[in-house]
Design a protein around this motif. Structure first.
Motif, PDB file in Angstrom:
ATOM      1  N   ALA A 105       3.162  18.412   4.604  1.00  0.00           N
ATOM      2  CA  ALA A 105       3.635  19.336   5.655  1.00  0.00           C
ATOM      3  C   ALA A 105       4.963  19.993   5.265  1.00  0.00           C
ATOM      4  O   ALA A 105       5.303  21.066   5.755  1.00  0.00           O
ATOM      5  CB  ALA A 105       3.788  18.578   6.976  1.00  0.00           C
ATOM      6  N   CYS A 106       5.694  19.326   4.366  1.00  0.00           N
ATOM      7  CA  CYS A 106       6.967  19.895   3.854  1.00  0.00           C
ATOM      8  C   CYS A 106       6.725  20.904   2.731  1.00  0.00           C
ATOM      9  O   CYS A 106       7.684  21.469   2.193  1.00  0.00           O
ATOM     10  CB  CYS A 106       7.856  18.784   3.284  1.00  0.00           C
ATOM     11  SG  CYS A 106       8.464  17.608   4.473  1.00  0.00           S
ATOM     12  N   LYS A 160       0.845  -1.199   0.000  1.00  0.00           N
ATOM     13  CA  LYS A 160       0.000   0.000   0.000  1.00  0.00           C
ATOM     14  C   LYS A 160       0.888   1.259   0.000  1.00  0.00           C
ATOM     15  O   LYS A 160       1.998   1.246   0.538  1.00  0.00           O
ATOM     16  CB  LYS A 160      -0.857   0.014   1.270  1.00  0.00           C
ATOM     17  CG  LYS A 160      -1.945  -1.047   1.274  1.00  0.00           C
ATOM     18  CD  LYS A 160      -3.260  -0.377   1.056  1.00  0.00           C
ATOM     19  CE  LYS A 160      -4.405  -1.360   1.132  1.00  0.00           C
ATOM     20  NZ  LYS A 160      -5.637  -0.807   0.611  1.00  0.00           N
ATOM     21  N   TYR A 161       0.389   2.321  -0.563  1.00  0.00           N
ATOM     22  CA  TYR A 161       1.067   3.612  -0.418  1.00  0.00           C
ATOM     23  C   TYR A 161       0.819   4.133   0.998  1.00  0.00           C
ATOM     24  O   TYR A 161      -0.237   3.862   1.579  1.00  0.00           O
ATOM     25  CB  TYR A 161       0.526   4.608  -1.451  1.00  0.00           C
ATOM     26  CG  TYR A 161       0.801   4.189  -2.877  1.00  0.00           C
ATOM     27  CD1 TYR A 161       2.096   4.197  -3.369  1.00  0.00           C
ATOM     28  CD2 TYR A 161      -0.227   3.784  -3.712  1.00  0.00           C
ATOM     29  CE1 TYR A 161       2.364   3.806  -4.677  1.00  0.00           C
ATOM     30  CE2 TYR A 161       0.026   3.389  -5.025  1.00  0.00           C
ATOM     31  CZ  TYR A 161       1.323   3.405  -5.495  1.00  0.00           C
ATOM     32  OH  TYR A 161       1.591   3.016  -6.774  1.00  0.00           O
ATOM     33  N   SER A 162       1.768   4.861   1.534  1.00  0.00           N
ATOM     34  CA  SER A 162       1.657   5.343   2.913  1.00  0.00           C
ATOM     35  C   SER A 162       0.995   6.722   2.950  1.00  0.00           C
ATOM     36  O   SER A 162       1.591   7.717   2.509  1.00  0.00           O
ATOM     37  CB  SER A 162       3.052   5.414   3.538  1.00  0.00           C
ATOM     38  OG  SER A 162       3.013   6.231   4.690  1.00  0.00           O
ATOM     39  N   GLY A 163      -0.223   6.757   3.513  1.00  0.00           N
ATOM     40  CA  GLY A 163      -0.914   8.044   3.684  1.00  0.00           C
ATOM     41  C   GLY A 163      -0.128   8.953   4.619  1.00  0.00           C
ATOM     42  O   GLY A 163      -0.100  10.175   4.441  1.00  0.00           O
ATOM     43  N   GLU A 164       0.542   8.345   5.607  1.00  0.00           N
ATOM     44  CA  GLU A 164       1.326   9.134   6.567  1.00  0.00           C
ATOM     45  C   GLU A 164       2.484   9.845   5.851  1.00  0.00           C
ATOM     46  O   GLU A 164       2.760  11.028   6.083  1.00  0.00           O
ATOM     47  CB  GLU A 164       1.860   8.198   7.657  1.00  0.00           C
ATOM     48  CG  GLU A 164       2.450   8.934   8.817  1.00  0.00           C
ATOM     49  CD  GLU A 164       3.098   7.986   9.815  1.00  0.00           C
ATOM     50  OE1 GLU A 164       3.591   6.901   9.428  1.00  0.00           O
ATOM     51  OE2 GLU A 164       3.127   8.351  10.997  1.00  0.00           O
ATOM     52  N   GLN A 165       3.157   9.109   4.945  1.00  0.00           N
ATOM     53  CA  GLN A 165       4.250   9.730   4.184  1.00  0.00           C
ATOM     54  C   GLN A 165       3.723  10.865   3.303  1.00  0.00           C
ATOM     55  O   GLN A 165       4.366  11.909   3.170  1.00  0.00           O
ATOM     56  CB  GLN A 165       4.953   8.681   3.304  1.00  0.00           C
ATOM     57  CG  GLN A 165       5.917   7.789   4.055  1.00  0.00           C
ATOM     58  CD  GLN A 165       7.132   8.548   4.555  1.00  0.00           C
ATOM     59  OE1 GLN A 165       7.823   9.211   3.799  1.00  0.00           O
ATOM     60  NE2 GLN A 165       7.388   8.472   5.852  1.00  0.00           N
ATOM     61  N   VAL A 179      -4.300  13.166   9.889  1.00  0.00           N
ATOM     62  CA  VAL A 179      -4.565  11.886   9.214  1.00  0.00           C
ATOM     63  C   VAL A 179      -4.638  12.140   7.707  1.00  0.00           C
ATOM     64  O   VAL A 179      -4.867  13.274   7.261  1.00  0.00           O
ATOM     65  CB  VAL A 179      -5.874  11.216   9.694  1.00  0.00           C
ATOM     66  CG1 VAL A 179      -5.740  10.788  11.150  1.00  0.00           C
ATOM     67  CG2 VAL A 179      -7.062  12.121   9.475  1.00  0.00           C
ATOM     68  N   PHE A 180      -4.460  11.075   6.934  1.00  0.00           N
ATOM     69  CA  PHE A 180      -4.445  11.225   5.479  1.00  0.00           C
ATOM     70  C   PHE A 180      -5.743  11.881   4.994  1.00  0.00           C
ATOM     71  O   PHE A 180      -6.841  11.462   5.352  1.00  0.00           O
ATOM     72  CB  PHE A 180      -4.264   9.869   4.793  1.00  0.00           C
ATOM     73  CG  PHE A 180      -4.374   9.990   3.300  1.00  0.00           C
ATOM     74  CD1 PHE A 180      -3.410  10.681   2.584  1.00  0.00           C
ATOM     75  CD2 PHE A 180      -5.464   9.454   2.621  1.00  0.00           C
ATOM     76  CE1 PHE A 180      -3.513  10.835   1.208  1.00  0.00           C
ATOM     77  CE2 PHE A 180      -5.571   9.605   1.243  1.00  0.00           C
ATOM     78  CZ  PHE A 180      -4.591  10.292   0.531  1.00  0.00           C
ATOM     79  N   ILE A 193      -4.112   3.588  -0.860  1.00  0.00           N
ATOM     80  CA  ILE A 193      -3.385   4.402   0.124  1.00  0.00           C
ATOM     81  C   ILE A 193      -3.821   4.001   1.538  1.00  0.00           C
ATOM     82  O   ILE A 193      -5.013   3.957   1.838  1.00  0.00           O
ATOM     83  CB  ILE A 193      -3.648   5.902  -0.108  1.00  0.00           C
ATOM     84  CG1 ILE A 193      -3.194   6.281  -1.526  1.00  0.00           C
ATOM     85  CG2 ILE A 193      -2.917   6.745   0.947  1.00  0.00           C
ATOM     86  CD1 ILE A 193      -3.545   7.691  -1.936  1.00  0.00           C
ATOM     87  N   ASP A 194      -2.825   3.696   2.381  1.00  0.00           N
ATOM     88  CA  ASP A 194      -3.065   3.284   3.762  1.00  0.00           C
ATOM     89  C   ASP A 194      -3.335   4.492   4.617  1.00  0.00           C
ATOM     90  O   ASP A 194      -2.625   5.474   4.518  1.00  0.00           O
ATOM     91  CB  ASP A 194      -1.759   2.638   4.273  1.00  0.00           C
ATOM     92  CG  ASP A 194      -2.061   1.388   5.030  1.00  0.00           C
ATOM     93  OD1 ASP A 194      -3.237   1.089   5.255  1.00  0.00           O
ATOM     94  OD2 ASP A 194      -1.076   0.698   5.372  1.00  0.00           O
TER      95      ASP A 194
END
Ligand SMILES: O=C(O)CCC(=O)N[C@@H](CCC(=O)O)C(=O)O
Ligand SMILES: [Zn+2]
Length: 345
Positions: A192-193, A181-186, A259-260, A343-344
């Motif tokens: 945020a960057c 899965k793609y990381s929603g957190e990433q 959260v994502f 996406i996770d």
């Protein structure tokens, strides 16, 4: 060299003074908290005594003329050496192609970012500086990730800038990741960057970020931070958020990520890469057309070998158009809007 680095705290300067390779490696302590290891020209590791479970690779200058990421990374290294930033995560910094930085060009002989995953040794083999460096960079990343604790969270951000202007100034390429899965957190970290746009790649490649993603299951991205400019001409205020978030990541400070939320970002799926088949390949649109410009179905994007290459979906956006690549290489990526089911979070 050790003394020069301790005095100047300028690892870029040291790297550019010996751009091919360092004859000696060296190690020293920052206080009693962090071991610094210099493995080669452009290769420096910070090993905190107590690390908190993340192993971070920050690379830049895989293309020598993409200077903003070089300035950013050198600034972070300086902060660490001056102990204004204390590492609480293991971190490896890489200046990818020092001779090309000196030359002020994307590469010397061959595009380094097409030589990973063993491509450096295919065909004619290790015949030029980029091929030799690609193999060494793979070795250093392997050495770094292989000496991490079990279950550590491996991260690799490969920082670039783009040749042309863009409708989305900063964006990331999420390498092909079948079965993961793609990381929603990433994605929210990137947001945020100040990196609010992500492209999901559709196939294996020979890029540096895909190398780390495939071989170490790292959360790895190629990250584009604006347009290519000569060293010293970058407006570093455009990277305040990125610098702050990377400092928090390295220093294990709270990231405070929401959260994502798919509405906070622009998500694109790569639908195809158009590779160059003939020497006469040319785009129909102007050189100043920006990345992420959309074209309707049937629009002729390019011509080569007497054939037209047309838009296949209702609408396709283009990114990284470059007709001046060798035959067989990617000239452009075509994009459609992405769905969020993989996406996770
Ligand atoms: O602006 C351009 O045309 C190229 C910018 C750049 O260097 N992009 C990377 C993307 C790598 C990837 O697809 O992950 C590259 O072309 O190597
Ligand atoms: Zn690049």
């Amino acid at each position: 060299m050790l003394q020069a680095l301790k005095e100047s705290k300028d690892f870029l300067q040291l790297t550019l003074a010996q751009p091919q390779h360092f004859d000696e490696t060296f190690t020293f302590m920052l206080g009693s908290h962090t071991q610094v290891e210099v493995w080669d020209t452009g290769v420096i590791v910070f090993e905190p005594k107590v690390a908190r479970g993340k192993d971070i690779v920050l690379s830049c200058a895989v293309h020598g003329n993409e200077t903003a990421p070089i300035e950013l990374c050198n600034g972070l290294i300086k902060s660490l050496l001056e102990e204004r930033l204390i590492a609480e995560q293991r971190i490896l910094f890489l200046f990818g192609n020092p001779p090309a930085i000196i030359n002020g060009t994307r590469f010397i002989d061959e595009n380094l970012n097409r030589l990973f995953n063993g491509a450096h040794s295919v065909g004619e083999g290790l015949v030029n500086p980029e091929r030799i460096r690609a193999k060494k960079l793979e070795f250093y990343v392997d050495k770094f990730f292989s000496s991490s604790k079990d279950n550590s969270h491996k991260i690799h951000y490969d920082l670039h800038t783009a040749i042309r202007g863009s409708k989305h100034e900063k964006f990331a390429i999420y390498p092909y990741r079948p079965g993961r899965k793609y990381s929603g957190e990433q994605i929210m970290f990137l947001e945020a960057c100040g990196i609010d746009t992500v492209l999901f790649h559709h196939e294996p490649t020979t890029t540096f970020s895909y190398f780390s993603s495939l071989n170490y299951q790292a959360d790895a991205f190629t990250i584009e931070l604006g347009k290519v400019l000569p060293m010293g001409q970058n407006d570093m205020t455009r990277f305040i958020a990125l610098n702050e978030m990377l400092s928090r990541l390295i220093g294990n400070k709270p990231l405070e990520l929401p959260v994502f939320n798919a509405n906070a970002v622009n998500l694109y799926q790569v639908c195809r890469a158009i590779n160059k088949g003939f020497d006469d390949f040319e785009f129909t649109f102007a050189n100043d057309v920006e990345n992420f410009t959309s074209f309707p179905k049937g629009y002729i994007l390019a011509k080569e070998g007497g054939e037209s290459i047309k838009v296949e979906h209702e609408v396709e956006a283009i990114v990284f158009p470059n007709a001046k690549v060798p035959v067989g290489q990617r000239t452009v990526l075509c994009l459609k809007p992405a769905t969020t089911e993989n996406i996770d979070g």
